[in-house]
Design a protein around this motif. Structure first.
Motif, PDB file in Angstrom:
ATOM      1  N   ASN A  24      51.928  40.218  -0.254  1.00  0.00           N
ATOM      2  CA  ASN A  24      51.385  41.562   0.338  1.00  0.00           C
ATOM      3  C   ASN A  24      49.957  41.523   1.469  1.00  0.00           C
ATOM      4  N   ARG A  25      49.906  42.946   1.759  1.00  0.00           N
ATOM      5  CA  ARG A  25      49.207  43.096   2.695  1.00  0.00           C
ATOM      6  C   ARG A  25      47.901  44.217   2.386  1.00  0.00           C
ATOM      7  N   GLY A  26      46.593  44.090   3.055  1.00  0.00           N
ATOM      8  CA  GLY A  26      45.742  44.942   2.861  1.00  0.00           C
ATOM      9  C   GLY A  26      45.153  44.996   1.419  1.00  0.00           C
ATOM     10  N   GLU A  27      45.074  46.731   0.932  1.00  0.00           N
ATOM     11  CA  GLU A  27      44.391  46.368   0.102  1.00  0.00           C
ATOM     12  C   GLU A  27      45.348  45.525  -1.363  1.00  0.00           C
ATOM     13  N   ASN A  28      46.220  45.467  -1.149  1.00  0.00           N
ATOM     14  CA  ASN A  28      47.320  44.836  -2.645  1.00  0.00           C
ATOM     15  C   ASN A  28      47.024  43.314  -1.791  1.00  0.00           C
ATOM     16  N   ALA A  29      47.271  42.326  -0.622  1.00  0.00           N
ATOM     17  CA  ALA A  29      47.059  41.176  -0.498  1.00  0.00           C
ATOM     18  C   ALA A  29      46.047  40.435  -1.219  1.00  0.00           C
ATOM     19  N   GLU A  30      47.024  39.189  -1.447  1.00  0.00           N
ATOM     20  CA  GLU A  30      46.989  37.786  -2.392  1.00  0.00           C
ATOM     21  C   GLU A  30      46.728  36.544  -2.636  1.00  0.00           C
ATOM     22  N   ILE A  31      46.134  36.060  -1.719  1.00  0.00           N
ATOM     23  CA  ILE A  31      46.284  34.681  -2.274  1.00  0.00           C
ATOM     24  C   ILE A  31      47.011  33.753  -3.113  1.00  0.00           C
ATOM     25  N   THR A  32      47.909  32.894  -2.920  1.00  0.00           N
ATOM     26  CA  THR A  32      48.731  33.013  -4.329  1.00  0.00           C
ATOM     27  C   THR A  32      49.716  31.355  -4.223  1.00  0.00           C
ATOM     28  N   THR A  33      49.840  31.111  -4.794  1.00  0.00           N
ATOM     29  CA  THR A  33      51.110  29.465  -4.624  1.00  0.00           C
ATOM     30  C   THR A  33      52.274  29.483  -5.953  1.00  0.00           C
ATOM     31  N   LEU A  34      52.411  31.120  -6.256  1.00  0.00           N
ATOM     32  CA  LEU A  34      53.551  31.571  -6.757  1.00  0.00           C
ATOM     33  C   LEU A  34      54.151  30.579  -8.076  1.00  0.00           C
ATOM     34  N   GLY A  35      52.555  30.391  -8.457  1.00  0.00           N
ATOM     35  CA  GLY A  35      52.290  29.890  -9.605  1.00  0.00           C
ATOM     36  C   GLY A  35      53.234  28.367  -9.813  1.00  0.00           C
ATOM     37  N   LYS A  36      52.807  27.983  -8.742  1.00  0.00           N
ATOM     38  CA  LYS A  36      53.151  26.100  -8.255  1.00  0.00           C
ATOM     39  C   LYS A  36      51.987  25.515  -8.271  1.00  0.00           C
ATOM     40  N   ALA A  37      51.972  24.584  -8.644  1.00  0.00           N
ATOM     41  CA  ALA A  37      50.140  23.173  -8.879  1.00  0.00           C
ATOM     42  C   ALA A  37      50.134  23.206  -7.092  1.00  0.00           C
ATOM     43  N   VAL A  38      49.191  22.970  -6.399  1.00  0.00           N
ATOM     44  CA  VAL A  38      49.225  22.375  -4.943  1.00  0.00           C
ATOM     45  C   VAL A  38      48.877  21.109  -5.037  1.00  0.00           C
ATOM     46  N   SER A  39      50.727  20.536  -3.886  1.00  0.00           N
ATOM     47  CA  SER A  39      51.106  19.525  -4.356  1.00  0.00           C
ATOM     48  C   SER A  39      50.926  18.616  -2.823  1.00  0.00           C
ATOM     49  N   SER A  40      49.353  18.276  -3.083  1.00  0.00           N
ATOM     50  CA  SER A  40      48.497  17.624  -1.976  1.00  0.00           C
ATOM     51  C   SER A  40      47.229  16.849  -2.713  1.00  0.00           C
ATOM     52  N   GLU A  41      47.194  15.172  -1.915  1.00  0.00           N
ATOM     53  CA  GLU A  41      46.340  14.746  -2.523  1.00  0.00           C
ATOM     54  C   GLU A  41      45.282  14.490  -1.972  1.00  0.00           C
ATOM     55  N   LEU A  42      44.910  16.338  -0.951  1.00  0.00           N
ATOM     56  CA  LEU A  42      43.955  16.380  -0.513  1.00  0.00           C
ATOM     57  C   LEU A  42      43.092  17.411  -0.702  1.00  0.00           C
ATOM     58  N   SER A  43      44.080  17.964  -2.031  1.00  0.00           N
ATOM     59  CA  SER A  43      43.719  19.341  -2.887  1.00  0.00           C
ATOM     60  C   SER A  43      42.401  19.700  -3.083  1.00  0.00           C
ATOM     61  N   GLY A  44      41.495  19.201  -3.444  1.00  0.00           N
ATOM     62  CA  GLY A  44      40.584  19.536  -3.330  1.00  0.00           C
ATOM     63  C   GLY A  44      39.151  20.196  -3.238  1.00  0.00           C
ATOM     64  N   ASN A  45      39.613  19.886  -1.654  1.00  0.00           N
ATOM     65  CA  ASN A  45      38.929  20.289  -0.831  1.00  0.00           C
ATOM     66  C   ASN A  45      38.935  21.806  -0.620  1.00  0.00           C
ATOM     67  N   VAL A  46      40.100  22.608  -0.432  1.00  0.00           N
ATOM     68  CA  VAL A  46      39.649  23.858  -0.490  1.00  0.00           C
ATOM     69  C   VAL A  46      38.852  24.341  -1.531  1.00  0.00           C
ATOM     70  N   ILE A  47      38.470  23.582  -2.478  1.00  0.00           N
ATOM     71  CA  ILE A  47      36.806  24.056  -3.351  1.00  0.00           C
ATOM     72  C   ILE A  47      35.719  23.738  -2.568  1.00  0.00           C
ATOM     73  N   ASP A  48      35.531  22.813  -2.109  1.00  0.00           N
ATOM     74  CA  ASP A  48      34.632  23.447  -0.730  1.00  0.00           C
ATOM     75  C   ASP A  48      34.512  24.089  -0.008  1.00  0.00           C
ATOM     76  N   LEU A  49      35.644  24.731   1.084  1.00  0.00           N
ATOM     77  CA  LEU A  49      35.768  25.394   1.865  1.00  0.00           C
ATOM     78  C   LEU A  49      36.296  26.461   1.472  1.00  0.00           C
ATOM     79  N   CYS A  50      36.159  27.314   0.186  1.00  0.00           N
ATOM     80  CA  CYS A  50      35.957  28.431  -0.572  1.00  0.00           C
ATOM     81  C   CYS A  50      34.656  28.656  -0.260  1.00  0.00           C
ATOM     82  N   PRO A  51      34.381  30.085   0.924  1.00  0.00           N
ATOM     83  CA  PRO A  51      32.916  30.976   1.128  1.00  0.00           C
ATOM     84  C   PRO A  51      32.466  31.539   0.044  1.00  0.00           C
TER      85      PRO A  51
END
Length: 642
Positions: A124-151
């Motif tokens: 989506n765009r503008g006011e309706n924009a959303e970060i999503t995985t479309l209901g899927k688990a993040v299939s990376s062995e490094l996925s936990g690093n996004v927790i540190d990155l999220c401001p």
């Protein structure tokens, strides 16, 4: 928030991050114009941000909170209702509260560029924009690093959710032992309980990332722990005992036993001090039967260059061609794999694979399944041999899947032949790399925790234990061996978890896990690093070297040190490079391996499940959930064939 005022220049704020420096330019970082602009930016950021600070897991270490305190306004002019967004499922590791998301897309960029998976994105765009995985688990062995990155608190740690505030925690800088990378980590503990593991910056080793196993397996430290000595009684059951009784039982069993009938095996997470002490004890008992290679890898301890990642982990970025032999670096060393992907993204990097075919998150050329292809590259008849010869800095990565077979020594010789014939070894470059999976392996080989003259290696020890030729076997954290062969031997198990070794033990001596002792570890590139005490062992458990030192006194073979500093002085005298902390020493090239016929069977990766490779991760509830999500569930599997 990086707006500045520039004079001479336009009468409006400029983004400093995108502003080139010019002659005579004056920069004002705290003028009235800048303050007003920052107030406005922060006001926009907070239009839809919920007032969650009192109950947000990021509270106390939140970038947005810090910026709002430093540069924000004391009110808002917006009166409309705040936007609300449904929370998303991102797997067993990442907790989401997406109403807090400010759409910086750091998580999307990390998962795509560093992790190499396209599970996360914005719709989506503008006011309706959303970060999503479309209901899927993040299939990376490094996925936990996004927790540190999220401001903000949009992505937080699911296992750590509502457990503690940052100011409650005692922070300890130490080293990880879940693989052989030696990632620099910070352990946060409250009381005697390790609550979370975070990365520390080290550009030469792990940059600023850690793998999910390093980050989330820490809950296994408090489950299935050995907290007191045990002795197996006449009925075959283990009974709790005290240290004196356990040592006396060992002394009685060893009384009169010839040194040739005693053996020792060191596990994958042992610290160098413990292996040095155990080696000294075995030698005092007259035994040459010892090994730190519990998987039977055909590594040559006489030539240090034959078992190191010689180019260095950071050196991957300087290579221009790579041959991967019998390894799945995505599971065996996710941070080496991320370096390979980083180099591939720069272009001009050919990667050939001999062995199991996996999705490594970058383009590879599949050359063949096993030793036949390896021999063709070694004798120059394969097309990829010319690719390596034409490269300025070629490298190869030799995995444990190729070295733990019966023909491991011949495979090692073939890999050395490839390195020498394609110009991998020169005065300023050594592209011959062995990728270990065990944190203790390089340290054990450096210390000589290998068979002495006439001594037995791991395979020989296990066979001799089955036949009765070895009567007493000392397992120090060794859980990955074939325990069925140990039924006839008297087994002393020293470790921290009730894992495979403890199940077959006649005497159990409770040791300390890596977070509970000050220990030296040598990573796959030969980098000596020291871990620190972050918590204390449970119950009557003790640090490993102190157990061996106390046992030596009871056996009448008292070892010549009674403090950690004294032990380290002797260890450093025996291996001078142990004095060079965080400064890997280049190893001299030599002759190693044994040329011979190789088994045509395909190479296989030694790791069947990335999330459970050692006693700590096998005891972890979080790693069990990851196994269910990513390994047993084929829809969300990572690292699968193809």
């Amino acid at each position: 928030m990086c707006l500045v005022e520039v004079k001479p220049g336009p009468p409006k704020p400029a983004a400093s991050c995108a502003l080139p420096v010019g002659d005579g330019m004056e920069i004002f970082t705290d003028s009235e114009m800048v303050r007003k602009a920052r107030h406005g930016v922060m006001e926009f950021l907070l239009i839809n941000h919920p007032l969650d600070c009192p109950i947000c897991d990021q509270g106390g270490e939140c970038d947005l909170q810090d910026q709002a305190m430093a540069f924000g306004h004391d009110g808002s002019r917006f009166e409309e209702n705040k936007r609300a967004v449904d929370d998303k499922y991102m797997g067993p590791l990442i907790n989401t509260i997406m109403t807090r998301c400010i759409h910086c897309t750091r998580c999307v960029r990390f998962s795509t560029e560093v992790g190499g998976v396209t599970d996360m994105g914005m719709i989506n765009r503008g006011e309706n924009a959303e970060i999503t995985t479309l209901g899927k688990a993040v299939s990376s062995e490094l996925s936990g690093n996004v927790i540190d990155l999220c401001p903000v608190g949009a992505l937080t740690s699911k296992p750590y959710s509502f457990v503690a505030r940052p100011w409650e925690l005692r922070k300890t800088e130490t080293i990880d032992v879940m693989d052989a990378i030696g990632s620099n980590i910070r352990i946060d503990a409250r009381g005697n309980e390790v609550l979370r593991v975070l990365p520390r910056l080290n550009e030469d080793v792990n940059e600023e990332w850690i793998s999910d196993k390093t980050r989330f397996a820490c809950d296994g430290l408090r489950r299935q722990r050995l907290d007191r000595p045990y002795i197996r009684n006449a009925e075959g059951k283990l009974q709790a005992a005290d240290w004196d009784a356990a040592f006396v039982a060992i002394a009685e069993r060893l009384n009169g036993v010839d040194g040739g009938k005693i053996a020792a095996l060191a596990g994958d997470q042992c610290d160098a001090e413990a292996m040095f002490a155990l080696k000294a004890l075995m030698e005092s008992l007259g035994s040459a039967n010892m090994d730190c290679r519990q998987d039977g890898a055909a590594l040559d301890p006489s030539a240090r260059a034959s078992y190191l990642f010689n180019s260095g982990i950071a050196g991957v970025e300087a290579a221009d061609a790579c041959l991967i032999i019998g390894s799945n670096p995505r599971w065996e060393a996710p941070l080496v794999n991320s370096r390979l992907r980083k180099r591939w993204l720069q272009g001009g990097f050919n990667v050939g694979v001999v062995g199991p075919a996996h999705d490594l998150t970058y383009d590879t050329e599949y050359l063949g399944a096993g030793a036949e292809t390896l021999q063709q590259i070694a004798d120059g008849s394969h097309a990829f041999a010319s690719v390596l010869k034409d490269a300025e800095r070629p490298m190869l990565i030799l995995g444990m899947g190729a070295l733990t077979r019966g023909d491991g020594a011949a495979v090692l010789a073939a890999a050395r032949q490839i390195a020498e014939s394609t110009g991998m070894v020169s005065d300023d470059w050594n592209g011959f790399n062995v990728l270990h999976t065990a944190a203790a392996r390089v340290g054990g080989l450096d210390l000589g925790f290998v068979p002495g003259d006439g001594g037995l290696d791991t395979g020989g020890i296990l066979d001799a234990a089955a036949s009765g030729a070895v009567e007493v076997l000392y397992l120090m954290g060794a859980d990955e061996v074939d325990t069925k062969k140990l039924e006839n031997a008297f087994v002393i198990y020293q470790g921290h978890h009730g894992d495979a070794g403890a199940h077959v033990a006649d005497i159990i001596l409770p040791g300390a896990a890596y977070t509970e002792k000050s220990g030296t570890y040598v990573n796959t590139e030969g980098r000596v690093q020291q871990g620190q005490v972050a918590s204390f062992p449970p119950g009557e458990a003790r640090e490993d070297w102190t157990i061996i030192r106390a046992l030596s006194g009871v056996l009448g073979k008292t070892l010549p040190f009674d403090s950690l500093s004294a032990l380290r002085k002797q260890m450093q005298a025996a291996c001078p490079h142990f004095t060079r902390l965080d400064d890997p020493e280049r190893a001299d090239w030599g002759d190693f391996g044994s040329s011979g016929a190789m088994d045509p069977a395909p190479f296989e990766s030694p790791i069947a499940n990335f999330y459970m490779t050692d006693p700590i991760s096998r005891a972890s509830e979080t790693m069990a959930k990851c196994t269910q999500e990513f390994v047993n569930n084929t829809d969300g599997a990572t690292g699968t064939d193809g």
